[in-house]
Design an enzyme around this catalytic site. Sequence first.
Site, PDB file in Angstrom:
ATOM      1  N   ASN A   7       0.873  -1.179   0.000  1.00  0.00           N
ATOM      2  CA  ASN A   7       0.000   0.000   0.000  1.00  0.00           C
ATOM      3  C   ASN A   7       0.909   1.228   0.000  1.00  0.00           C
ATOM      4  O   ASN A   7       1.475   1.593   1.030  1.00  0.00           O
ATOM      5  CB  ASN A   7      -0.879  -0.044   1.259  1.00  0.00           C
ATOM      6  N   ARG A  90      -2.661  -2.031  -3.286  1.00  0.00           N
ATOM      7  CA  ARG A  90      -3.865  -1.262  -2.998  1.00  0.00           C
ATOM      8  C   ARG A  90      -3.860  -0.016  -3.885  1.00  0.00           C
ATOM      9  O   ARG A  90      -2.905   0.749  -3.895  1.00  0.00           O
ATOM     10  CB  ARG A  90      -3.884  -0.837  -1.544  1.00  0.00           C
ATOM     11  N   HIS A 179     -13.058   3.268   0.148  1.00  0.00           N
ATOM     12  CA  HIS A 179     -13.054   2.290   1.243  1.00  0.00           C
ATOM     13  C   HIS A 179     -13.761   0.990   0.830  1.00  0.00           C
ATOM     14  O   HIS A 179     -14.180   0.211   1.687  1.00  0.00           O
ATOM     15  CB  HIS A 179     -13.810   2.802   2.494  1.00  0.00           C
ATOM     16  N   ARG A 238     -11.806  16.197   7.501  1.00  0.00           N
ATOM     17  CA  ARG A 238     -12.620  16.481   6.314  1.00  0.00           C
ATOM     18  C   ARG A 238     -14.056  16.811   6.710  1.00  0.00           C
ATOM     19  O   ARG A 238     -14.597  16.185   7.627  1.00  0.00           O
ATOM     20  CB  ARG A 238     -12.651  15.261   5.382  1.00  0.00           C
ATOM     21  N   GLU A 383      -8.429  -5.010   5.162  1.00  0.00           N
ATOM     22  CA  GLU A 383      -8.305  -4.731   3.725  1.00  0.00           C
ATOM     23  C   GLU A 383      -7.146  -5.519   3.109  1.00  0.00           C
ATOM     24  O   GLU A 383      -7.235  -5.968   1.975  1.00  0.00           O
ATOM     25  CB  GLU A 383      -8.076  -3.230   3.523  1.00  0.00           C
TER      26      GLU A 383
END
Length: 396
Positions: A7, A90, A179, A238, A383
């Site tokens: 990743n 990823r 996601h 965010r 993940e």
Amino acid sequence: MKILVVNAGSSSLKYQLFDMDTEAVLAKGNCERIGIDGMVTHKCPGKEDYKANADLKDHRAAITLVLKLLTDKMLGVIASVEEIDAVGHRVAHGGEMLRKSAVLGEDEIKYLESIVELNPLHGPPAISGFKACKEVMPNIKHVGVFDTSYYSDFEPKAYVYPIPYELYEEFKIRRYGFHGTSHRYVSGVAQELLKNKNAKIVTCHLGNGSSITATMNGKAIDTSMGFTPQDGVPMGTRSGALDPTVVPFIMKKKGLTAEEVEKLLNSKSGLLGVSGISSDCRDVETAANEGNERAKLALDILVHNVKKIVGSYVAEMNGIDALVFTAGIGENDRDLRAQVCKEMSYLGIEIDEEVNATCPRGEIADISKKGAKVKTLVIPTNEEYMIALDTKNLTK
Ligand code: ADP
């Protein structure tokens, strides 16, 4: 079959080496501060953790170091790089073309390069991470697993924005969702627990970045993140969803450029922006418990928005069989889970407060009240395992 999961971020490269015959993680770690000064952490079960400064001028230097650590006599877990059968990468954005995990060849990379504008933060590091890995491991397959692909079966009504349609056609402005690998994993585990492949499931991935997804008959039908990971519920820094007119209004009032307002909404909003304290949910909760009103407000806004989206997905699916919490906040924050599930009995969502408060961290837990119509579950996300599994399936 040994699979390395990579990743790559702009200044980091996280990795996990899986033995997919036993599904065990053999080693994992993180190269940080790539292009700055360089640092590596490397962990293998049963061995002491290794942490050191390292000269990491780029992603190639990072992956070279990872392979050196994995094959090191003392710190390593494999005798040679040839033991690695495939690499799973990823990739945050697969655009409209890469709708499923895929072996990365020239065409796929060209396409990923062509959509960098849609994904300026995560696209370039993922591509350089891939190129670096391909260079040092040229003879094995490299698979891309895209965060967006879980949403590739959406109906147009779920992804086309109500703006002039030409903007979608010309610039591909639409809901992509993110996601997806996490939502795919936890909803899959929930389906298994419910023994129902057609279950109606709402998964809440609440971490630094947060998103909520509705899954029905094994397919995602809606999600809270949109064109970018900025949409949906408020996050660490965010804003999440806003009345779009707020953006030009701030620009005019504060004399900000597009980049500046984007930064304000991306890195100075959310929990941090409202509380003025921190982007970390734990810090905000500590302050709220000490009586800080803005910290309390920041958490209230988060809970309010999570409830609102969960409810809207129940309406979309005409029901819900399971509500799932995952990621840093979802897995660990008992208070927030209790707040979200409070007064949801109309929808059949009722939790056992005691079980919710005492369930062990890092494990799957059924926190539903006895007899509740809906299962409320805590499922740790994974993940990396999902990436390793897709890579195995595409290369075996
Ligand atoms: P990322 O999106 O970067 O992967 P994580 O999923 O690790 O983030 O989630 C990070 C968030 O989880 C932070 O806001 C952190 O405060 C929160 N978190 C982690 N542990 C706890 C805890 N025990 N209680 C409350 N929040 C927690």
